[in-house]
Design a protein around this motif. Sequence first.
Motif, PDB file in Angstrom:
ATOM      1  N   GLY A  99       4.740  -2.341   5.412  1.00  0.00           N
ATOM      2  CA  GLY A  99       4.533  -3.614   4.731  1.00  0.00           C
ATOM      3  C   GLY A  99       5.515  -3.714   3.583  1.00  0.00           C
ATOM      4  O   GLY A  99       5.893  -2.707   2.981  1.00  0.00           O
ATOM      5  N   GLU A 100       5.923  -4.925   3.287  1.00  0.00           N
ATOM      6  CA  GLU A 100       7.003  -5.091   2.318  1.00  0.00           C
ATOM      7  C   GLU A 100       6.570  -4.806   0.892  1.00  0.00           C
ATOM      8  O   GLU A 100       7.332  -4.267   0.098  1.00  0.00           O
ATOM      9  CB  GLU A 100       7.557  -6.516   2.410  1.00  0.00           C
ATOM     10  CG  GLU A 100       8.786  -6.729   1.552  1.00  0.00           C
ATOM     11  CD  GLU A 100       9.448  -8.065   1.798  1.00  0.00           C
ATOM     12  OE1 GLU A 100      10.464  -8.349   1.145  1.00  0.00           O
ATOM     13  OE2 GLU A 100       8.935  -8.826   2.641  1.00  0.00           O
ATOM     14  N   TYR A 101       5.350  -5.167   0.526  1.00  0.00           N
ATOM     15  CA  TYR A 101       4.919  -5.047  -0.872  1.00  0.00           C
ATOM     16  C   TYR A 101       3.991  -3.847  -1.033  1.00  0.00           C
ATOM     17  O   TYR A 101       2.774  -3.975  -1.053  1.00  0.00           O
ATOM     18  CB  TYR A 101       4.240  -6.338  -1.313  1.00  0.00           C
ATOM     19  CG  TYR A 101       5.139  -7.547  -1.194  1.00  0.00           C
ATOM     20  CD1 TYR A 101       6.202  -7.739  -2.072  1.00  0.00           C
ATOM     21  CD2 TYR A 101       4.947  -8.474  -0.173  1.00  0.00           C
ATOM     22  CE1 TYR A 101       7.044  -8.828  -1.953  1.00  0.00           C
ATOM     23  CE2 TYR A 101       5.781  -9.577  -0.043  1.00  0.00           C
ATOM     24  CZ  TYR A 101       6.831  -9.752  -0.936  1.00  0.00           C
ATOM     25  OH  TYR A 101       7.664 -10.830  -0.807  1.00  0.00           O
ATOM     26  N   LEU A 102       4.611  -2.677  -1.139  1.00  0.00           N
ATOM     27  CA  LEU A 102       3.844  -1.447  -1.317  1.00  0.00           C
ATOM     28  C   LEU A 102       3.315  -1.377  -2.748  1.00  0.00           C
ATOM     29  O   LEU A 102       4.062  -1.500  -3.712  1.00  0.00           O
ATOM     30  CB  LEU A 102       4.716  -0.232  -1.018  1.00  0.00           C
ATOM     31  CG  LEU A 102       4.034   1.129  -1.154  1.00  0.00           C
ATOM     32  CD1 LEU A 102       2.903   1.274  -0.147  1.00  0.00           C
ATOM     33  CD2 LEU A 102       5.051   2.254  -0.970  1.00  0.00           C
ATOM     34  N   MET A 103       2.004  -1.159  -2.871  1.00  0.00           N
ATOM     35  CA  MET A 103       1.377  -1.089  -4.188  1.00  0.00           C
ATOM     36  C   MET A 103       1.019   0.332  -4.590  1.00  0.00           C
ATOM     37  O   MET A 103       0.955   0.649  -5.777  1.00  0.00           O
ATOM     38  CB  MET A 103       0.116  -1.956  -4.191  1.00  0.00           C
ATOM     39  CG  MET A 103       0.389  -3.417  -3.865  1.00  0.00           C
ATOM     40  SD  MET A 103      -1.122  -4.406  -3.759  1.00  0.00           S
ATOM     41  CE  MET A 103      -1.599  -4.442  -5.484  1.00  0.00           C
ATOM     42  N   ASP A 104       0.773   1.189  -3.593  1.00  0.00           N
ATOM     43  CA  ASP A 104       0.323   2.535  -3.916  1.00  0.00           C
ATOM     44  C   ASP A 104       0.420   3.400  -2.670  1.00  0.00           C
ATOM     45  O   ASP A 104       0.398   2.898  -1.543  1.00  0.00           O
ATOM     46  CB  ASP A 104      -1.126   2.492  -4.403  1.00  0.00           C
ATOM     47  CG  ASP A 104      -1.533   3.761  -5.127  1.00  0.00           C
ATOM     48  OD1 ASP A 104      -0.653   4.567  -5.466  1.00  0.00           O
ATOM     49  OD2 ASP A 104      -2.737   3.940  -5.358  1.00  0.00           O
ATOM     50  N   PHE A 105       0.540   4.710  -2.886  1.00  0.00           N
ATOM     51  CA  PHE A 105       0.428   5.652  -1.773  1.00  0.00           C
ATOM     52  C   PHE A 105      -0.139   6.963  -2.299  1.00  0.00           C
ATOM     53  O   PHE A 105      -0.040   7.274  -3.479  1.00  0.00           O
ATOM     54  CB  PHE A 105       1.771   5.858  -1.067  1.00  0.00           C
ATOM     55  CG  PHE A 105       2.684   6.860  -1.737  1.00  0.00           C
ATOM     56  CD1 PHE A 105       2.739   8.176  -1.306  1.00  0.00           C
ATOM     57  CD2 PHE A 105       3.497   6.478  -2.800  1.00  0.00           C
ATOM     58  CE1 PHE A 105       3.579   9.102  -1.918  1.00  0.00           C
ATOM     59  CE2 PHE A 105       4.342   7.383  -3.416  1.00  0.00           C
ATOM     60  CZ  PHE A 105       4.389   8.702  -2.968  1.00  0.00           C
ATOM     61  N   SER A 106      -0.765   7.718  -1.405  1.00  0.00           N
ATOM     62  CA  SER A 106      -1.329   9.013  -1.783  1.00  0.00           C
ATOM     63  C   SER A 106      -1.354   9.903  -0.553  1.00  0.00           C
ATOM     64  O   SER A 106      -1.126   9.454   0.576  1.00  0.00           O
ATOM     65  CB  SER A 106      -2.745   8.854  -2.370  1.00  0.00           C
ATOM     66  OG  SER A 106      -3.596   8.200  -1.457  1.00  0.00           O
ATOM     67  N   LEU A 107      -1.604  11.178  -0.770  1.00  0.00           N
ATOM     68  CA  LEU A 107      -1.655  12.152   0.317  1.00  0.00           C
ATOM     69  C   LEU A 107      -3.094  12.331   0.778  1.00  0.00           C
ATOM     70  O   LEU A 107      -3.990  12.506  -0.054  1.00  0.00           O
ATOM     71  CB  LEU A 107      -1.084  13.492  -0.137  1.00  0.00           C
ATOM     72  CG  LEU A 107       0.295  13.475  -0.804  1.00  0.00           C
ATOM     73  CD1 LEU A 107       0.736  14.897  -1.127  1.00  0.00           C
ATOM     74  CD2 LEU A 107       1.326  12.777   0.065  1.00  0.00           C
ATOM     75  N   ILE A 108      -3.312  12.299   2.084  1.00  0.00           N
ATOM     76  CA  ILE A 108      -4.636  12.588   2.632  1.00  0.00           C
ATOM     77  C   ILE A 108      -4.766  14.080   2.899  1.00  0.00           C
ATOM     78  O   ILE A 108      -5.737  14.719   2.535  1.00  0.00           O
ATOM     79  CB  ILE A 108      -4.882  11.776   3.927  1.00  0.00           C
ATOM     80  CG1 ILE A 108      -4.953  10.282   3.574  1.00  0.00           C
ATOM     81  CG2 ILE A 108      -6.165  12.234   4.611  1.00  0.00           C
ATOM     82  CD1 ILE A 108      -5.117   9.384   4.783  1.00  0.00           C
ATOM     83  N   ASP A 109      -3.767  14.636   3.544  1.00  0.00           N
ATOM     84  CA  ASP A 109      -3.673  16.083   3.753  1.00  0.00           C
ATOM     85  C   ASP A 109      -2.199  16.412   3.896  1.00  0.00           C
ATOM     86  O   ASP A 109      -1.338  15.596   3.544  1.00  0.00           O
ATOM     87  CB  ASP A 109      -4.502  16.524   4.975  1.00  0.00           C
ATOM     88  CG  ASP A 109      -4.127  15.765   6.247  1.00  0.00           C
ATOM     89  OD1 ASP A 109      -2.962  15.327   6.367  1.00  0.00           O
ATOM     90  OD2 ASP A 109      -4.996  15.605   7.127  1.00  0.00           O
TER      91      ASP A 109
END
Length: 384
Positions: A99-109
Amino acid sequence: MKSSYYCLFFAFIFACKGTNEKTDQDLLGFEITTDTVIVDPGQEILFLTWKLGLSTLSEDKKYLYNFNNQDFAIEQINLNSLKLEKKYPFEKEGPNGVGEYLMDFSLIDNDQLFFRTFTGEGVFNWQGNKLESFNLANLGKEKGLLEETDRAYKILSYSPEGKKFVSLITNYQSKTNTLAIIDREKQTFVKHAIPAVDKASNFEVFLNDGKSAFGLGSYRFLINEGSNIILGTNVSNELYVVNQKSDSLQLLSYKSDLTPIQKTGSYPAETSDMDEFKSYWQKIQEDINFREPYWDEKKQVYYRISYHTKFDENAKIPEGGMFPSPNGVEAYLTILDKDLNLIKEGEFPQLNRVPEFHFAKDGKLWLFENIEDEMGFVRFNISW
């Protein structure tokens, strides 16, 4: 998550590609040793435009993952060797599009990542393949628990398989905040009232002068530190901790001898006067501000920075800016135990700018510093 913090430079002398060390001791007994390190980017140019505002750490804190919006890739920084090890490219569009408008990301594993965009969420692997896509807010709306004007301010995954999430929901129209605990597998959506976070709305002012519309927002955070999911704001020292077994909340606070417990003052929700708007902003910044507590595995404590922003009476507004630049901060450092009880506090004169991205690792507090367009960190080794 990008944050609207303003930056001044540290009054340190940086050694090119090396370290510079000195020791200070404050009146309450902190002994602080500082050194400065710079990451070797190899042949790449690291993305520093967002000041690591969209970054996360691996669970063991060996790696820093920084999202490069220019290349639409994640930079993997080895914090032990201080080198860029790899870049992971992702796609904006198509079947594997983030998606063009990335707001956040994190690691699941170790193998999966969680991305949140303006339109929804998805689970990806490091090869850039989309494994799942969904919209957590839709689940709340389907159950009649969310309004159309409710927005996810922050979402964290807190189960190894990526089925359980916790989300901070904010409604700027009604000035309300809730914490939602979501189980995608069981299709459950549980909301908790969080009045301590609602206080942040008292320090948010909207400008509408007929020419422009602009809002001043307070800072909210939702983090996973020291095996605790912690929620709070910059307006008070109050913290919510999520009980991950019962999905309940505990509200914690501590009495400080050095700082107020929270911001004070009364501000209108809206103004049409630009000069008033700027005055409100400066007063809110000059009041006490709190940052997140960060867990130090080596010393088994949390570090939490608080500060008053300082302005020169004759400070000029930078070209293209709206507000005057700060000329420093009056900073404090609070040490908390594993249960977030106060152990020690003191002045933090070594910090003379508004703190941006920082974390604790290897017994030190690391603060990001852009050093001549290279990724650097000032590291504080704190003893008491």
